[in-house]
Design an enzyme around this catalytic site. Structure first.
Site, short mmCIF file in Angstrom:
data_model
loop_
_atom_site.label_atom_id
_atom_site.label_comp_id
_atom_site.label_asym_id
_atom_site.label_seq_id
_atom_site.Cartn_x
_atom_site.Cartn_y
_atom_site.Cartn_z
N ASP A 156 0.87 -1.19 0.00
CA ASP A 156 0.00 0.00 0.00
C ASP A 156 0.90 1.22 0.00
OD1 ASP A 156 -2.03 2.01 0.67
OD2 ASP A 156 -3.24 0.33 1.39
N LYS A 180 -16.16 -4.92 -3.44
CA LYS A 180 -17.00 -3.76 -3.12
C LYS A 180 -18.14 -3.74 -4.14
CE LYS A 180 -13.45 -2.78 -0.45
NZ LYS A 180 -13.43 -3.03 0.98
#
Ligand code: SAM
Length: 370
Positions: free
Chosen positions: A240, A307
């Site tokens: 990340d 999602k």
């Protein structure tokens, strides 16, 4: 009793209804779902009398994505007399179930539902005794016998029914109770912990969530999911651009890779066991990335979030799961694929894929390892 009650996350009744209609049709069982937005459950009414019973025997509960619980129920009991709510409930279930091992007096997971919980707790003890006296329940609790459910949707108004302990959620209201660990860097840590509980049998944790395993966490910042892997004493590459909690870096188990998760390759290609992924991206893109990891042999098991879009969410998830299945099959890989909207998931579902074995020579697989 010819109805099925399915508990779900409020706001996902349409998805739950679409799923049960689709899955029951595939079993040759026909009926229609009753859906009310935001109520936290779906009632599916079967046309044939015995089909509800058949459905809860033949449809594996663990294969459902949007249902938290699945049970057979009778007609709605309304206007229960305040002076004796027990007798009508016992009357409804007597002769339908015998020697049940557990009673759960439950409510939908809504604000209105929660207001009824105190009353439900009070009713449980006298109701359990009456069910025992009537032979509906055993005198001792058993987790191998059917479960009697009384599902209050409003004051004085409930469905009464049963589920089978080998094909239901073992949790009250279908919700595992997990405690947020104060030292975890984000609340989403509970998502991965719940996923472990739902997808991995407790007696396999020592083998499949083992100390010393290598794992990659894609979209790891600030580290809620990495925290779970650290707790299992794994060695983690956390991918990340965002920062990782210092407490995790201090363990010495985490290597922070500031890279794009869609281009990252694990450093320990042959020994990496897990990939977990919580990147906010289009579901199809994440699904295909995870398929790549499994096909490349960069992991044995994957847990990831999809999602969901605003509309056609059941269709979208189904397409993603079918897409993964198709690609793995094209590469001769046998896999177990499970998906669930977890209690800690919001507008998303969590998917677990476990590579079982590969038919392609040369690929490391379960049979070669034995
Ligand atoms: C929902 S957060 C993850 C939370 C994390 N699982 C936790 O428990 O703390 C999503 C993360 O994905 C990261 N992300 C999004 N797209 C990414 C990409 N292409 N490569 C790497 N990280 C990405 C974001 O920077 C963000 O930190």
């Amino acid at each position: 009793m010819n109805k099925i009650a399915l508990y779900c996350r409020p706001g996902f009744e349409k998805e739950c209804a679409a799923e049960i209609a689709d899955r029951s049709t595939r079993l040759g069982i026909y009926g229609f779902p009753r859906v009310k937005d935001g109520c936290g459950y779906v009632i599916f009414e079967c046309y044939q009398h015995d089909d509800a019973e058949r459905l809860i025997r033949e449809l594996p509960f663990t294969s459902l994505i949007f249902a938290r619980q699945m049970l057979v129920v009778g007609d709605l009991l309304k206007d229960l007399p305040p002076e004796d709510r027990v007798s009508p409930i016992v009357g409804m279930i007597q002769g339908v179930v015998e020697r049940a091992g557990e009673l759960r007096v439950e409510v939908p997971d809504t604000n209105e539902g929660k207001e009824l919980l105190k009353f439900c707790r009070k009713l449980t003890v006298p109701l359990r005794q009456a069910l025992r006296d009537a032979g509906v329940m055993l005198n001792r609790e058993s987790h191998q016998r059917p479960v009697v459910h009384v599902f209050f949707i409003a004051s004085g108004c409930c469905y009464v029914g049963y589920s089978y302990s080998n094909n239901n959620s073992p949790f009250f209201m279908g919700i595992p109770r997990l405690k947020f660990p104060a030292e975890a860097p984000s609340r989403s840590t509970l998502k991965l912990e719940e996923a472990f509980h739902i997808f991995i049998a407790a007696d396999e944790w020592e083998e499949r969530l083992a100390s010393g395993m290598r794992a990659v966490d894609l979209g790891a910042s600030p580290g809620g999911w990495t925290y779970q892997l650290v707790q299992r004493s794994m060695m983690i590459e956390a991918v990340d651009n965002g920062p990782m909690a210092q407490s995790l870096m201090d363990t010495g188990q985490v290597t922070h890779r500031k890279e794009d998760g869609f281009h990252f390759q694990p450093t320990h290609v042959t020994t990496n066991y897990w990939v977990v992924c919580d990147m906010v991206e289009k579901p199809w893109r994440v699904a295909m990335l995870m398929a790549d990891w499994l096909i490349n042999g960069w992991c044995r098991e994957a847990i990831f979030n999809l999602k969901l879009p605003m509309k056609k969410r059941y269709e979208e998830v189904s397409q993603c799961l079918e897409g993964i299945d198709k690609r793995l099959k094209e590469h001769g890989i046998s896999a177990q694929i499970q998906a669930r909207q977890l209690y800690h998931d919001r507008e998303e579902v969590t998917v677990h894929v476990r590579r079982m074995w590969s038919a392609i020579p040369g690929r490391r697989d379960e049979r070669e390892r034995r």
